[in-house]
Design a protein around this motif. Structure first.
Motif, PDB file in Angstrom:
ATOM      1  N   ARG A   3       1.212  -1.150  -0.152  1.00  0.00           N
ATOM      2  CA  ARG A   3       0.331  -0.353   0.204  1.00  0.00           C
ATOM      3  C   ARG A   3       0.675   1.343   0.308  1.00  0.00           C
ATOM      4  N   SER A   4      -0.049   2.188  -0.116  1.00  0.00           N
ATOM      5  CA  SER A   4       1.004   4.009   0.671  1.00  0.00           C
ATOM      6  C   SER A   4       1.126   3.839   1.328  1.00  0.00           C
ATOM      7  N   TYR A   5       1.789   4.716   1.554  1.00  0.00           N
ATOM      8  CA  TYR A   5       2.518   5.567   3.349  1.00  0.00           C
ATOM      9  C   TYR A   5       2.113   6.529   4.007  1.00  0.00           C
ATOM     10  N   SER A   6       1.269   7.300   4.206  1.00  0.00           N
ATOM     11  CA  SER A   6       1.245   8.933   4.990  1.00  0.00           C
ATOM     12  C   SER A   6       2.696   9.176   5.009  1.00  0.00           C
ATOM     13  N   ARG A   7       2.451  10.291   5.028  1.00  0.00           N
ATOM     14  CA  ARG A   7       3.960  11.383   5.259  1.00  0.00           C
ATOM     15  C   ARG A   7       4.341  10.892   6.529  1.00  0.00           C
ATOM     16  N   GLY A   8       3.708  11.149   7.136  1.00  0.00           N
ATOM     17  CA  GLY A   8       4.502  10.639   9.050  1.00  0.00           C
ATOM     18  C   GLY A   8       4.943   9.028   8.760  1.00  0.00           C
ATOM     19  N   GLU A   9       4.135   8.363   8.334  1.00  0.00           N
ATOM     20  CA  GLU A   9       4.223   6.338   8.305  1.00  0.00           C
ATOM     21  C   GLU A   9       6.465   6.554   7.263  1.00  0.00           C
ATOM     22  N   LEU A  10       6.514   7.127   6.535  1.00  0.00           N
ATOM     23  CA  LEU A  10       7.307   8.191   5.550  1.00  0.00           C
ATOM     24  C   LEU A  10       8.544   8.840   6.984  1.00  0.00           C
ATOM     25  N   GLU A  11       7.925   9.563   7.194  1.00  0.00           N
ATOM     26  CA  GLU A  11       9.549  10.527   8.223  1.00  0.00           C
ATOM     27  C   GLU A  11       9.208   9.446   9.347  1.00  0.00           C
ATOM     28  N   ASN A  12       8.639   8.788   9.703  1.00  0.00           N
ATOM     29  CA  ASN A  12       8.739   7.790  10.690  1.00  0.00           C
ATOM     30  C   ASN A  12      10.404   7.084  10.035  1.00  0.00           C
ATOM     31  N   LEU A  13       9.499   6.149   8.786  1.00  0.00           N
ATOM     32  CA  LEU A  13      11.288   5.406   8.111  1.00  0.00           C
ATOM     33  C   LEU A  13      12.573   5.996   8.266  1.00  0.00           C
ATOM     34  N   THR A  14      12.357   7.429   7.685  1.00  0.00           N
ATOM     35  CA  THR A  14      13.395   8.016   7.943  1.00  0.00           C
ATOM     36  C   THR A  14      14.061   8.707   8.949  1.00  0.00           C
ATOM     37  N   ASP A  15      12.655   8.901  10.075  1.00  0.00           N
ATOM     38  CA  ASP A  15      14.114   8.490  11.362  1.00  0.00           C
ATOM     39  C   ASP A  15      14.600   7.559  11.842  1.00  0.00           C
ATOM     40  N   LEU A  16      14.697   6.310  11.108  1.00  0.00           N
ATOM     41  CA  LEU A  16      14.667   4.867  12.071  1.00  0.00           C
ATOM     42  C   LEU A  16      16.383   4.946  11.741  1.00  0.00           C
ATOM     43  N   ILE A  17      17.030   5.576  10.125  1.00  0.00           N
ATOM     44  CA  ILE A  17      18.359   5.404  10.482  1.00  0.00           C
ATOM     45  C   ILE A  17      18.944   6.757  10.781  1.00  0.00           C
ATOM     46  N   GLN A  18      18.150   7.430  10.673  1.00  0.00           N
ATOM     47  CA  GLN A  18      18.853   9.008  11.355  1.00  0.00           C
ATOM     48  C   GLN A  18      20.265   8.920  12.724  1.00  0.00           C
ATOM     49  N   ARG A  19      20.328   7.356  13.712  1.00  0.00           N
ATOM     50  CA  ARG A  19      20.695   7.562  14.630  1.00  0.00           C
ATOM     51  C   ARG A  19      21.322   6.575  14.265  1.00  0.00           C
ATOM     52  N   PRO A  20      22.246   6.080  13.729  1.00  0.00           N
ATOM     53  CA  PRO A  20      22.992   4.196  13.607  1.00  0.00           C
ATOM     54  C   PRO A  20      23.310   4.066  15.038  1.00  0.00           C
ATOM     55  N   ALA A  21      23.452   2.464  14.238  1.00  0.00           N
ATOM     56  CA  ALA A  21      24.158   2.189  16.378  1.00  0.00           C
ATOM     57  C   ALA A  21      25.475   2.316  16.274  1.00  0.00           C
ATOM     58  N   GLU A  22      25.569   2.065  17.376  1.00  0.00           N
ATOM     59  CA  GLU A  22      27.410   2.318  17.696  1.00  0.00           C
ATOM     60  C   GLU A  22      28.405   0.936  16.874  1.00  0.00           C
ATOM     61  N   GLY A  23      29.449   1.677  16.278  1.00  0.00           N
ATOM     62  CA  GLY A  23      30.124   0.933  15.294  1.00  0.00           C
ATOM     63  C   GLY A  23      29.348   1.156  14.001  1.00  0.00           C
ATOM     64  N   SER A  24      28.452   1.824  13.277  1.00  0.00           N
ATOM     65  CA  SER A  24      27.521   1.025  12.866  1.00  0.00           C
ATOM     66  C   SER A  24      28.785   1.938  11.290  1.00  0.00           C
ATOM     67  N   VAL A  25      29.181   1.421  10.034  1.00  0.00           N
ATOM     68  CA  VAL A  25      29.878   2.503   9.338  1.00  0.00           C
ATOM     69  C   VAL A  25      28.446   2.553   8.280  1.00  0.00           C
ATOM     70  N   TYR A  26      27.726   1.826   8.290  1.00  0.00           N
ATOM     71  CA  TYR A  26      27.026   2.118   7.188  1.00  0.00           C
ATOM     72  C   TYR A  26      25.379   2.044   7.598  1.00  0.00           C
ATOM     73  N   ALA A  27      23.557   2.972   7.519  1.00  0.00           N
ATOM     74  CA  ALA A  27      22.549   2.794   7.548  1.00  0.00           C
ATOM     75  C   ALA A  27      22.011   2.642   6.952  1.00  0.00           C
ATOM     76  N   ALA A  28      20.729   1.962   5.743  1.00  0.00           N
ATOM     77  CA  ALA A  28      19.618   2.477   4.731  1.00  0.00           C
ATOM     78  C   ALA A  28      18.361   1.622   4.924  1.00  0.00           C
ATOM     79  N   ILE A  29      17.766   2.269   4.829  1.00  0.00           N
ATOM     80  CA  ILE A  29      16.544   1.387   4.657  1.00  0.00           C
ATOM     81  C   ILE A  29      16.260   1.482   2.491  1.00  0.00           C
ATOM     82  N   SER A  30      16.299   0.390   1.986  1.00  0.00           N
ATOM     83  CA  SER A  30      15.723   0.153   1.398  1.00  0.00           C
ATOM     84  C   SER A  30      14.725  -0.032   0.585  1.00  0.00           C
ATOM     85  N   PHE A  31      14.479   0.242  -0.845  1.00  0.00           N
ATOM     86  CA  PHE A  31      12.852   0.026  -1.611  1.00  0.00           C
ATOM     87  C   PHE A  31      13.786  -0.501  -3.225  1.00  0.00           C
TER      88      PHE A  31
END
Length: 134
Positions: A3-31
Motif C-alpha cells: 500500500r501507499s504510506y502516509s507522510r508520517g509513516e515515511l517520516e518515521n521510516l527516515t527517522d529510523l536510520i538517523q541515529r545508526p547503532a554504535e560502530g555502524s559504518v552504514y545504515a539504510a532503508i532500501s526500497f
C-alpha cells in the motif's frame, strides 16, 4: 509493501536510520520496486508469492568490528519491529532471526507446497539453515 504510506509513516521510516547503532559504518532503508514482469507470473508458479506487492523494503546496518555486532543486531531488530507494524510478511532474501512463522512470512500460501517439494527433492536436508524449509 502492498500500500501507499502516509507522510508520517515515511517520516518515521527516515527517522529510523538517523541515529545508526554504535560502530555502524552504514545504515539504510532500501526500497526495491516490483511490478512489470514480476506481476506477469502467477503467485504459485514459483516460490516467490508476493508478486502483487509494490515494493520490497530492506533495513540494514553494516559494522566492521565484532565488538559492535550485538548493538547493531539489536538496532536492526527494533527497526524491524516498526517496519513489521506497517507492512505484511517478509522477504526471504532479507532474513531476520527469530521471525515467528517464518515459512508463512517468507512464502505465503506457497509454504506448504514448497515444503512438499523440499521433502521430495532434498530429503536429507543437506542445504539446511535455521529458517529453511522443513
Amino acid at each position: 509493501m502492498h500500500r501507499s504510506y502516509s507522510r508520517g509513516e515515511l517520516e518515521n521510516l527516515t527517522d529510523l536510520i538517523q541515529r545508526p547503532a554504535e560502530g555502524s559504518v552504514y545504515a539504510a532503508i532500501s526500497f526495491y520496486a516490483l511490478g512489470g514482469e514480476i506481476r506477469s507470473v502467477g503467485k504459485r508458479e514459483t516460490a516467490f508469492f508476493y508478486r502483487d506487492a509494490r515494493y520490497i523494503m530492506g533495513v540494514q546496518s553494516v559494522w566492521t568490528e565484532d565488538v559492535f555486532a550485538r548493538a547493531n543486531r539489536d538496532w536492526l531488530r527494533r527497526r524491524f519491529e516498526y517496519i513489521k507494524s506497517i507492512t505484511v510478511d517478509s522477504y526471504v532474501n532479507f532474513p531476520i532471526s527469530n521471525l515467528r512463522n517464518y515459512e508463512r512470512e517468507y512464502f505465503g500460501d506457497n509454504a506448504e507446497r514448497l515444503e512438499r517439494v523440499n521433502k521430495k527433492y532434498e530429503p536429507f536436508n543437506a542445504f539446511r539453515f535455521p529458517q529453511g524449509l522443513r
